[in-house]
Design a protein around this motif. Structure first.
Motif, PDB file in Angstrom:
ATOM      1  N   ARG A  83       0.853  -1.205   0.000  1.00  0.00           N
ATOM      2  CA  ARG A  83       0.000   0.000   0.000  1.00  0.00           C
ATOM      3  C   ARG A  83       0.881   1.245   0.000  1.00  0.00           C
ATOM      4  O   ARG A  83       1.871   1.290   0.745  1.00  0.00           O
ATOM      5  CB  ARG A  83      -0.902  -0.007   1.240  1.00  0.00           C
ATOM      6  CG  ARG A  83      -1.930  -1.142   1.229  1.00  0.00           C
ATOM      7  CD  ARG A  83      -3.147  -0.744   0.409  1.00  0.00           C
ATOM      8  NE  ARG A  83      -4.034  -1.891   0.208  1.00  0.00           N
ATOM      9  CZ  ARG A  83      -5.353  -1.838   0.283  1.00  0.00           C
ATOM     10  NH1 ARG A  83      -5.966  -0.705   0.565  1.00  0.00           N
ATOM     11  NH2 ARG A  83      -6.079  -2.906   0.046  1.00  0.00           N
TER      12      ARG A  83
ATOM     13  N   ALA B 164     -10.904  -2.977  -8.699  1.00  0.00           N
ATOM     14  CA  ALA B 164     -10.716  -3.467  -7.335  1.00  0.00           C
ATOM     15  C   ALA B 164     -10.172  -4.891  -7.320  1.00  0.00           C
ATOM     16  O   ALA B 164      -9.527  -5.310  -6.369  1.00  0.00           O
ATOM     17  CB  ALA B 164     -12.041  -3.413  -6.575  1.00  0.00           C
TER      18      ALA B 164
ATOM     19  N   ASP C  30      -7.193   3.421  -6.798  1.00  0.00           N
ATOM     20  CA  ASP C  30      -8.560   2.927  -6.588  1.00  0.00           C
ATOM     21  C   ASP C  30      -9.177   3.537  -5.329  1.00  0.00           C
ATOM     22  O   ASP C  30      -8.501   4.215  -4.543  1.00  0.00           O
ATOM     23  CB  ASP C  30      -8.515   1.394  -6.477  1.00  0.00           C
ATOM     24  CG  ASP C  30      -9.902   0.771  -6.490  1.00  0.00           C
ATOM     25  OD1 ASP C  30     -10.852   1.409  -6.985  1.00  0.00           O
ATOM     26  OD2 ASP C  30     -10.037  -0.361  -5.975  1.00  0.00           O
ATOM     27  N   HIS C  31     -10.476   3.283  -5.151  1.00  0.00           N
ATOM     28  CA  HIS C  31     -11.180   3.778  -3.965  1.00  0.00           C
ATOM     29  C   HIS C  31     -12.045   2.694  -3.331  1.00  0.00           C
ATOM     30  O   HIS C  31     -12.854   2.997  -2.451  1.00  0.00           O
ATOM     31  CB  HIS C  31     -12.042   4.992  -4.319  1.00  0.00           C
ATOM     32  CG  HIS C  31     -13.178   4.665  -5.234  1.00  0.00           C
ATOM     33  ND1 HIS C  31     -14.499   4.847  -4.882  1.00  0.00           N
ATOM     34  CD2 HIS C  31     -13.205   4.142  -6.483  1.00  0.00           C
ATOM     35  CE1 HIS C  31     -15.275   4.473  -5.889  1.00  0.00           C
ATOM     36  NE2 HIS C  31     -14.522   4.045  -6.874  1.00  0.00           N
TER      37      HIS C  31
ATOM     38  N   ASN D 190     -10.410  -3.688  -2.405  1.00  0.00           N
ATOM     39  CA  ASN D 190      -9.282  -3.892  -3.339  1.00  0.00           C
ATOM     40  C   ASN D 190      -8.444  -5.096  -2.901  1.00  0.00           C
ATOM     41  O   ASN D 190      -8.079  -5.226  -1.730  1.00  0.00           O
ATOM     42  CB  ASN D 190      -8.404  -2.640  -3.410  1.00  0.00           C
ATOM     43  CG  ASN D 190      -7.385  -2.729  -4.542  1.00  0.00           C
ATOM     44  OD1 ASN D 190      -6.432  -3.483  -4.473  1.00  0.00           O
ATOM     45  ND2 ASN D 190      -7.622  -1.976  -5.598  1.00  0.00           N
TER      46      ASN D 190
ATOM     47  N   VAL E 244      -4.958   3.207  -2.533  1.00  0.00           N
ATOM     48  CA  VAL E 244      -6.408   3.118  -2.350  1.00  0.00           C
ATOM     49  C   VAL E 244      -6.836   4.053  -1.236  1.00  0.00           C
ATOM     50  O   VAL E 244      -6.257   4.029  -0.157  1.00  0.00           O
ATOM     51  CB  VAL E 244      -6.852   1.694  -1.949  1.00  0.00           C
ATOM     52  CG1 VAL E 244      -8.359   1.642  -1.765  1.00  0.00           C
ATOM     53  CG2 VAL E 244      -6.443   0.691  -2.983  1.00  0.00           C
TER      54      VAL E 244
END
Ligand code: MN
Length: 317
Positions: free
Chosen positions: A2, A82, A103-104, A108, A117
């Motif tokens: 991340r 995702a 992404d949101h 994910n 994210v």
């Protein structure tokens, strides 16, 4: 791994010759984010193109722009994707080769090497906007239209809870700083429908079924109905909202017949029911107010299973 916005911005500085992957059943957010990112990379002097597993519907044509032509990919970015499954026929080529994901979705699956994210962001376009801000590169009007369309799409034209203060702030900035065809985009995205789509909506409204004292509404889109109305699968986008329009409904259920004896189910909650819990019990999942699952059986068996599952949830309210 991340990563934060600043690190994602650094990745965009470093990368060259970029393929941007967006998801199947393309919507305003993935198309908007994909083409805004492509234009950003062009502005940074890089080659880039957007790849979608399905043709992009004509209604999103205003978001697209010419790409850099043919070149081999050195860097692959997934936007608004995702899960690898959403890459459809692109999956086999890019599985294990996605360098960055923007992404949101809280769901994910971390399929990319680096994943940026923000589950609190209204749209992938909002995450991309923050990355562009970190880069300090000015948006063009066409990038602004892409970002706006993504945020508008995923907030249901600013109706859902995810239309946060930050989402509104970004849109305010886009309106202030760009020639943004706000009303035209909203009309084309949210009001205009093909004649086939309207006929199909009328047809499914006519066969809408009510269960549990009208607290559960169900529509069933069979292959027969699709053939009669001559609408493409892609035009079913957003149809799951129809059963919820009826006053007094708590759970709206939409069945789509994928093949004989196989149904994909979308469930929506008007307010308090947790449809993620219902669909989870049926082997699916999703968000609290929007979830889905797939069931096999005859139509009447499938309906029976669904009504019982909804009844159990409503008993908890
Ligand atoms: Mn999205």
């Amino acid at each position: 791994m991340r990563i934060e916005i600043a690190q994602a911005a650094e990745c965009l500085k470093q990368c060259e010759d970029v393929y941007i992957l967006i998801h199947q059943s393309p919507d305003g957010d993935c198309v908007g984010a994909g083409f805004a990112l492509m234009q950003l990379l062009h502005a940074m002097g890089k080659r880039a193109k957007v790849l979608c597993p399905e043709p992009i519907p004509a209604r999103y044509g205003f978001l697209t722009a010419p790409d850099s032509g043919e070149f081999p990919a050195k860097y692959v970015i997934g936007v608004d994707v995702a899960d690898l499954q959403l890459l459809g026929n692109l999956r086999s080529t890019y599985e294990g080769h996605v360098d960055l994901c923007i992404d949101h979705h809280i769901s994910n699956t971390d399929y990319a090497d680096r994943v940026c994210v923000d589950p609190d962001a209204s749209a992938a376009c909002q995450v991309l906007y923050e990355i562009i801000q970190a880069l300090g590169i000015p948006l063009t009007d066409s990038m602004a239209a892409c970002i706006y369309t993504g945020i508008a799409t995923d907030t249901g034209c600013f109706k859902y809870e995810n239309a946060t203060a930050r989402a509104h702030e970004i849109v305010a900035k886009l309106k202030r700083e760009h020639a943004l065809p706000y009303a035209r985009i909203n009309r084309n995205m949210f009001d205009v429908k093909s004649l086939g789509r309207l006929k199909m909506e009328r047809a499914v409204m006519e066969i809408m079924e009510f269960y549990l004292d009208g607290r559960c509404t169900m529509i069933c889109v069979t292959q027969d109905i699709l053939r009669q109305m001559q609408v493409e699968e892609a035009e079913l986008d957003g149809i799951a909202g129809l059963p919820l329009q009826v006053e007094g409904v708590e759970v709206g259920v939409t069945l789509k017949e994928k093949e004989p004896g196989f149904y994909k189910i979308s469930m929506r909650s008007a307010d308090r029911a947790n449809v993620s819990r219902i669909c989870g019990q049926l082997g699916g999942g999703g968000h609290v107010k929007a979830a889905g699952c797939a069931l096999r059986g005859t139509l009447s068996q499938v309906k029976e299973i669904l009504v019982r599952a909804v009844e159990q949830e409503l008993a908890l309210l």
